[in-house]
Design a protein around this motif. Structure first.
Motif, PDB file in Angstrom:
ATOM      1  N   LEU A 180     -39.187 -15.683  50.219  1.00  0.00           N
ATOM      2  CA  LEU A 180     -39.014 -16.880  51.040  1.00  0.00           C
ATOM      3  C   LEU A 180     -38.015 -17.830  50.383  1.00  0.00           C
ATOM      4  CD1 LEU A 180     -42.775 -17.692  51.835  1.00  0.00           C
ATOM      5  CD2 LEU A 180     -41.230 -16.142  53.047  1.00  0.00           C
ATOM      6  N   GLN A 181     -37.544 -18.785  51.200  1.00  0.00           N
ATOM      7  CA  GLN A 181     -36.696 -19.839  50.675  1.00  0.00           C
ATOM      8  C   GLN A 181     -37.543 -20.856  49.933  1.00  0.00           C
ATOM      9  OE1 GLN A 181     -33.342 -20.439  50.752  1.00  0.00           O
ATOM     10  NE2 GLN A 181     -32.875 -18.502  51.787  1.00  0.00           N
ATOM     11  N   LEU A 182     -37.101 -21.231  48.736  1.00  0.00           N
ATOM     12  CA  LEU A 182     -37.737 -22.296  47.963  1.00  0.00           C
ATOM     13  C   LEU A 182     -36.771 -23.471  47.942  1.00  0.00           C
ATOM     14  CD1 LEU A 182     -39.984 -23.375  46.094  1.00  0.00           C
ATOM     15  CD2 LEU A 182     -38.787 -22.284  44.184  1.00  0.00           C
ATOM     16  N   SER A 183     -37.222 -24.613  48.432  1.00  0.00           N
ATOM     17  CA  SER A 183     -36.393 -25.812  48.456  1.00  0.00           C
ATOM     18  C   SER A 183     -37.213 -26.978  47.937  1.00  0.00           C
ATOM     19  CB  SER A 183     -35.911 -26.104  49.883  1.00  0.00           C
ATOM     20  OG  SER A 183     -37.013 -26.429  50.721  1.00  0.00           O
ATOM     21  N   ALA A 184     -36.533 -28.070  47.587  1.00  0.00           N
ATOM     22  CA  ALA A 184     -37.236 -29.253  47.115  1.00  0.00           C
ATOM     23  C   ALA A 184     -38.124 -29.814  48.213  1.00  0.00           C
ATOM     24  CB  ALA A 184     -36.224 -30.305  46.649  1.00  0.00           C
ATOM     25  N   THR A 185     -37.593 -29.907  49.425  1.00  0.00           N
ATOM     26  CA  THR A 185     -38.403 -30.386  50.550  1.00  0.00           C
ATOM     27  C   THR A 185     -39.541 -29.427  50.835  1.00  0.00           C
ATOM     28  OG1 THR A 185     -36.458 -31.461  51.517  1.00  0.00           O
ATOM     29  CG2 THR A 185     -38.341 -31.082  52.969  1.00  0.00           C
ATOM     30  N   GLY A 186     -39.228 -28.128  50.809  1.00  0.00           N
ATOM     31  CA  GLY A 186     -40.244 -27.122  51.111  1.00  0.00           C
ATOM     32  C   GLY A 186     -41.385 -27.132  50.113  1.00  0.00           C
ATOM     33  N   LEU A 187     -41.076 -27.328  48.831  1.00  0.00           N
ATOM     34  CA  LEU A 187     -42.148 -27.348  47.829  1.00  0.00           C
ATOM     35  C   LEU A 187     -43.019 -28.585  48.003  1.00  0.00           C
ATOM     36  CD1 LEU A 187     -43.596 -26.150  45.442  1.00  0.00           C
ATOM     37  CD2 LEU A 187     -42.007 -27.368  43.932  1.00  0.00           C
ATOM     38  N   ARG A 188     -42.408 -29.734  48.261  1.00  0.00           N
ATOM     39  CA  ARG A 188     -43.218 -30.942  48.480  1.00  0.00           C
ATOM     40  C   ARG A 188     -44.133 -30.760  49.682  1.00  0.00           C
ATOM     41  NH1 ARG A 188     -43.998 -36.038  47.102  1.00  0.00           N
ATOM     42  NH2 ARG A 188     -42.481 -35.938  45.405  1.00  0.00           N
ATOM     43  N   GLU A 189     -43.607 -30.199  50.772  1.00  0.00           N
ATOM     44  CA  GLU A 189     -44.439 -29.984  51.950  1.00  0.00           C
ATOM     45  C   GLU A 189     -45.545 -28.960  51.656  1.00  0.00           C
ATOM     46  OE1 GLU A 189     -44.363 -31.707  54.728  1.00  0.00           O
ATOM     47  OE2 GLU A 189     -42.745 -32.908  53.871  1.00  0.00           O
ATOM     48  N   PHE A 190     -45.222 -27.932  50.891  1.00  0.00           N
ATOM     49  CA  PHE A 190     -46.210 -26.925  50.505  1.00  0.00           C
ATOM     50  C   PHE A 190     -47.352 -27.561  49.718  1.00  0.00           C
ATOM     51  CE2 PHE A 190     -47.622 -24.256  46.933  1.00  0.00           C
ATOM     52  CZ  PHE A 190     -48.191 -23.186  47.597  1.00  0.00           C
ATOM     53  N   PRO A 214     -57.385 -37.961  51.806  1.00  0.00           N
ATOM     54  CA  PRO A 214     -56.189 -37.488  51.088  1.00  0.00           C
ATOM     55  C   PRO A 214     -55.568 -38.520  50.176  1.00  0.00           C
ATOM     56  CG  PRO A 214     -55.672 -37.962  53.376  1.00  0.00           C
ATOM     57  CD  PRO A 214     -57.155 -38.109  53.242  1.00  0.00           C
ATOM     58  N   GLY A 215     -55.906 -39.807  50.326  1.00  0.00           N
ATOM     59  CA  GLY A 215     -55.324 -40.814  49.438  1.00  0.00           C
ATOM     60  C   GLY A 215     -53.832 -40.943  49.646  1.00  0.00           C
ATOM     61  N   GLY A 216     -53.115 -41.329  48.586  1.00  0.00           N
ATOM     62  CA  GLY A 216     -51.677 -41.557  48.695  1.00  0.00           C
ATOM     63  C   GLY A 216     -50.857 -40.461  48.074  1.00  0.00           C
ATOM     64  N   ALA A 217     -51.231 -39.201  48.299  1.00  0.00           N
ATOM     65  CA  ALA A 217     -50.546 -38.078  47.648  1.00  0.00           C
ATOM     66  C   ALA A 217     -49.080 -37.987  48.034  1.00  0.00           C
ATOM     67  CB  ALA A 217     -51.250 -36.766  47.996  1.00  0.00           C
ATOM     68  N   ALA A 218     -48.725 -38.401  49.257  1.00  0.00           N
ATOM     69  CA  ALA A 218     -47.348 -38.228  49.740  1.00  0.00           C
ATOM     70  C   ALA A 218     -46.342 -38.977  48.883  1.00  0.00           C
ATOM     71  CB  ALA A 218     -47.255 -38.689  51.196  1.00  0.00           C
ATOM     72  N   GLY A 219     -46.765 -40.064  48.229  1.00  0.00           N
ATOM     73  CA  GLY A 219     -45.823 -40.850  47.443  1.00  0.00           C
ATOM     74  C   GLY A 219     -45.752 -40.483  45.985  1.00  0.00           C
ATOM     75  N   LEU A 220     -46.502 -39.473  45.562  1.00  0.00           N
ATOM     76  CA  LEU A 220     -46.539 -39.117  44.137  1.00  0.00           C
ATOM     77  C   LEU A 220     -45.269 -38.373  43.724  1.00  0.00           C
ATOM     78  CD1 LEU A 220     -50.207 -37.800  43.711  1.00  0.00           C
ATOM     79  CD2 LEU A 220     -49.270 -39.963  42.853  1.00  0.00           C
ATOM     80  N   PRO A 221     -44.825 -38.553  42.474  1.00  0.00           N
ATOM     81  CA  PRO A 221     -43.761 -37.686  41.946  1.00  0.00           C
ATOM     82  C   PRO A 221     -44.211 -36.224  41.996  1.00  0.00           C
ATOM     83  CG  PRO A 221     -44.137 -39.561  40.493  1.00  0.00           C
ATOM     84  CD  PRO A 221     -45.246 -39.569  41.499  1.00  0.00           C
ATOM     85  N   LEU A 222     -43.253 -35.331  42.107  1.00  0.00           N
ATOM     86  CA  LEU A 222     -43.555 -33.915  42.300  1.00  0.00           C
ATOM     87  C   LEU A 222     -44.470 -33.347  41.207  1.00  0.00           C
ATOM     88  CD1 LEU A 222     -42.795 -32.006  44.583  1.00  0.00           C
ATOM     89  CD2 LEU A 222     -40.851 -31.231  43.213  1.00  0.00           C
ATOM     90  N   PRO A 223     -44.228 -33.591  39.921  1.00  0.00           N
ATOM     91  CA  PRO A 223     -45.129 -33.032  38.893  1.00  0.00           C
ATOM     92  C   PRO A 223     -46.555 -33.568  39.013  1.00  0.00           C
ATOM     93  CG  PRO A 223     -43.037 -33.684  37.910  1.00  0.00           C
ATOM     94  CD  PRO A 223     -43.052 -34.240  39.295  1.00  0.00           C
ATOM     95  N   GLU A 224     -46.719 -34.831  39.363  1.00  0.00           N
ATOM     96  CA  GLU A 224     -48.064 -35.394  39.513  1.00  0.00           C
ATOM     97  C   GLU A 224     -48.774 -34.795  40.722  1.00  0.00           C
ATOM     98  OE1 GLU A 224     -48.286 -39.651  39.345  1.00  0.00           O
ATOM     99  OE2 GLU A 224     -46.694 -39.780  37.843  1.00  0.00           O
TER     100      GLU A 224
END
Length: 608
Positions: free
Chosen positions: A240-250, A266-276
């Motif tokens: 599959l394609q791996l992209s920055a947007t795709g990984l965040r959505e995953f 779910p809290g505020g997960a959408a605003g977290l940095p990717l590693p967090e």
């Protein structure tokens, strides 16, 4: 090879020239989905943004035309074709599969021509517009990944992270990730751009400014994938394609599923940095494993992709009652009557089998054939799982002698590291009737499968120790932890082809909703299992997956009982014998008393 439509008929559009639009898009659909063996969603997920949008726009249209390529030819513009934009070129390659190339875009060097699609100009305009929107979002998300990478470089930790990434890649069987047109792969049977061809080594000796954009993205996203669930997460993007947007959505999708399973907001997960965000998903995973939903993976052997799913399967996931075949074996051959407490009954059967084996050692005479009473009890569980799921054959594997896991000190790996492939065994058995047509090939199929599992078990054995405790040259994989269900497993795998493995189920133990299997001071996962195989359709379903999991609970109880008795000194636990080449070649399964019970079918029910 002439492409075929989804129903297997030769596509008329490939014969001489441009075909009708519906023929052309039916051909495209058949090529993308491998004649229906891959879902359209999965097929589109391996395409670039432009390719995927084009496919979604043209499928079903009547004004798309196809021109087949002659064998060995390079597609050129068609001077006699209708006026309009240049055609879209179709190619196929071993790594990328079917690719679509925009008008004027040169195909890759290893791409074999398939043909061309003539697409209306307004469709190409719409695809270009939508591509720009998606690529703008991706550019913004890539900025975050680049910032993370530059921070690693500034802090002097980049080389260490690259070394760890190279090691993680080696702990998973197959990596096959696409970023745009670039391929990041690692396979013993296929291409290996990451380690054998030196991509990761090359990055360690090059400044970040010289890396390709795809390289920078892969390094950061692969780290985030590992944080979210070890290197098996790489396999969720195989093919599959791996992209920055795709990984965040995953990760956001996975976070939402986990929160729903745990009945949490779910809290505020959408605003977290990717590693967090990745770490948050990893933390929730352990709680989900003790919820009413069971994590499992769906595997497509054509693409190597292994997607995690959640199944409504409440705890404790043990059999409600002892499976009939196991109960009959316990009653008739071990002298154990069932009480309704399944684990306690299996524990009693295990202790009775140990006693029989001890008697046989002290007084060689009439005894269970070859594999001993413990091996025969395990065989009863395996046979029961085969019959319950209507599998062609099935198996369970582990270490022959539990005492071999003992290190010089509690919890040390030296005992495990000293083990050889022959120190493991695999009880691989056929369905009592389903493999009759295979005839004399049955023994060879079972023995080949058993050998592969013995090797896998050796390969998994060190996987639950800290990396620093394992010698650099000792190769190993992380052992499987969650159940899986696979289709088209015979592709890309010579061992599966030889053993006619097409559809499979794997239920590993110790199961993640239970404590690890602990012996001599160390806990193990993936050190025993139930595996089931169908050589032809239909594929297994989650109903049969649940049945395999229930039977693995019995295998779990067997090994825990043996380990507890061995460590306490209350039991003399002899090695499991048999299940070797001579056992299979002599059709040893036919001498198993549970096999005779299974072949005779269920016991008659007494009339009221």
């Amino acid at each position: 090879m002439i492409p075929r439509t989804a129903d297997g008929a030769t596509a008329t559009a490939t014969a001489t020239g441009y075909g009708a639009g519906h023929d052309a898009t039916a051909l495209l659909l058949a090529e993308l989905t491998r004649n229906g063996r891959i879902s359209l969603r999965l097929a589109c997920s391996r395409l670039t943004t432009w390719e995927s949008l084009l496919v979604q726009h043209v499928l079903g249209r009547g004004d798309v035309e196809f021109l087949a390529a002659e064998p060995g030819s390079t597609p050129d513009p068609d001077p006699d074709g209708p006026a309009g934009p240049d055609p879209v070129t179709l190619t196929r390659s071993p790594l990328a599969g079917l690719s679509l190339w925009a008008p004027g875009e040169p195909p890759g060097p290893e791409a074999a021509p398939v043909g061309r699609l003539r697409v209306p100009a307004e469709v190409l305009d719409a695809v270009a517009e939508e591509t720009r929107v998606i690529e703008a979002r991706e550019a913004a998300d890539r900025h975050e990944a680049d910032t993370i990478l530059r921070t690693w470089e500034k802090n002097g930790e980049l080389d260490d992270r690259l070394a760890r990434l190279a090691d993680w890649v080696e702990r998973v069987e197959s990596v096959y990730i696409l970023i745009g047109r670039d391929v990041f792969s690692k396979s013993d049977a296929g291409t290996n751009t990451l380690t054998r061809q030196g991509l990761l080594t090359g990055l360690r000796t090059s400044p970040v400014d010289d890396w390709r954009p795809a390289d920078r993205l892969f390094v950061v996203l692969a780290h985030c994938l590992f944080v979210s669930g070890r290197s098996v997460r790489f396999e969720e993007f195989n093919g599959l394609q791996l992209s920055a947007t795709g990984l965040r959505e995953f990760l956001l999708d996975r976070h939402a599923q986990y929160c729903a399973a745990l009945d949490r907001g779910p809290g505020g997960a959408a605003g977290l940095p990717l590693p967090e965000l990745a770490q948050l998903v990893r933390d929730l995973m352990h709680d989900v494993d003790r919820s009413e939903l069971m994590r499992y993976r769906r595997i497509n052997g054509l693409t190597f992709v292994k997607n995690e799913r959640l199944l409504d399967f409440p705890l404790p996931r043990d059999p409600e009652t002892m499976p009939e075949l196991v109960a009959r074996h316990g009653r008739l051959n071990l002298g154990v009557e069932t009480t309704g407490d399944v684990r306690a009954d299996l524990r009693a059967m295990t202790l009775a089998a140990v006693a029989l084996d001890a008697t046989a050692e002290a007084d060689p005479g009439p005894a269970p054939p070859g594999q001993g009473a413990i091996g025969e009890l395990l065989a009863a569980v395996v046979l029961s799982s085969i019959v319950a799921t209507d599998a062609d054959y099935g198996m369970s594997s582990s270490v022959r002698d539990l005492s071999g896991l003992r290190g010089v000190r509690a919890g040390s790996p030296d005992g495990v590291l000293a083990l050889k492939k022959g120190d493991f065994f695999c009880c691989c058995l056929p369905h009592p009737t389903r493999m009759a047509e295979v005839g004399d090939e049955t023994a060879a199929i079972l023995w080949r499968s058993a050998q592969r599992m013995m090797y896998n078990r050796w390969h998994f054995a060190p996987g639950e120790y800290d990396r620093a405790e394992i010698p650099e040259k000792r190769h190993y994989f992380f052992p499987p932890q969650v159940p899986d269900i696979a289709e088209h497993a015979e592709h890309h795998h010579g061992g599966h082809v030889a053993s006619r493995v097409r559809y499979t189920i794997r239920a590993p133990g110790a199961q993640v909703w239970h404590p690890p299997f602990t012996v001599f001071g160390h806990g193990y996962r993936g050190c025993y299992d139930i595996r089931l195989v169908r050589m032809e359709g239909p594929p297994f379903t989650t109903t049969e997956l649940a049945e395999a999991v229930r039977h693995c609970s019995l295998v779990d109880e067997l090994w825990r009982t043996l380990a507890q008795g061995l460590q306490s000194g209350d039991l003399h636990v002899p090695p499991v014998n048999g299940f070797d080449r001579s056992w299979y070649e002599s059709r040893g399964w036919e001498r198993l008393r549970p096999f005779g019970l299974a072949a005779r079918g269920p016991a008659p029910v007494d009339p009221l």
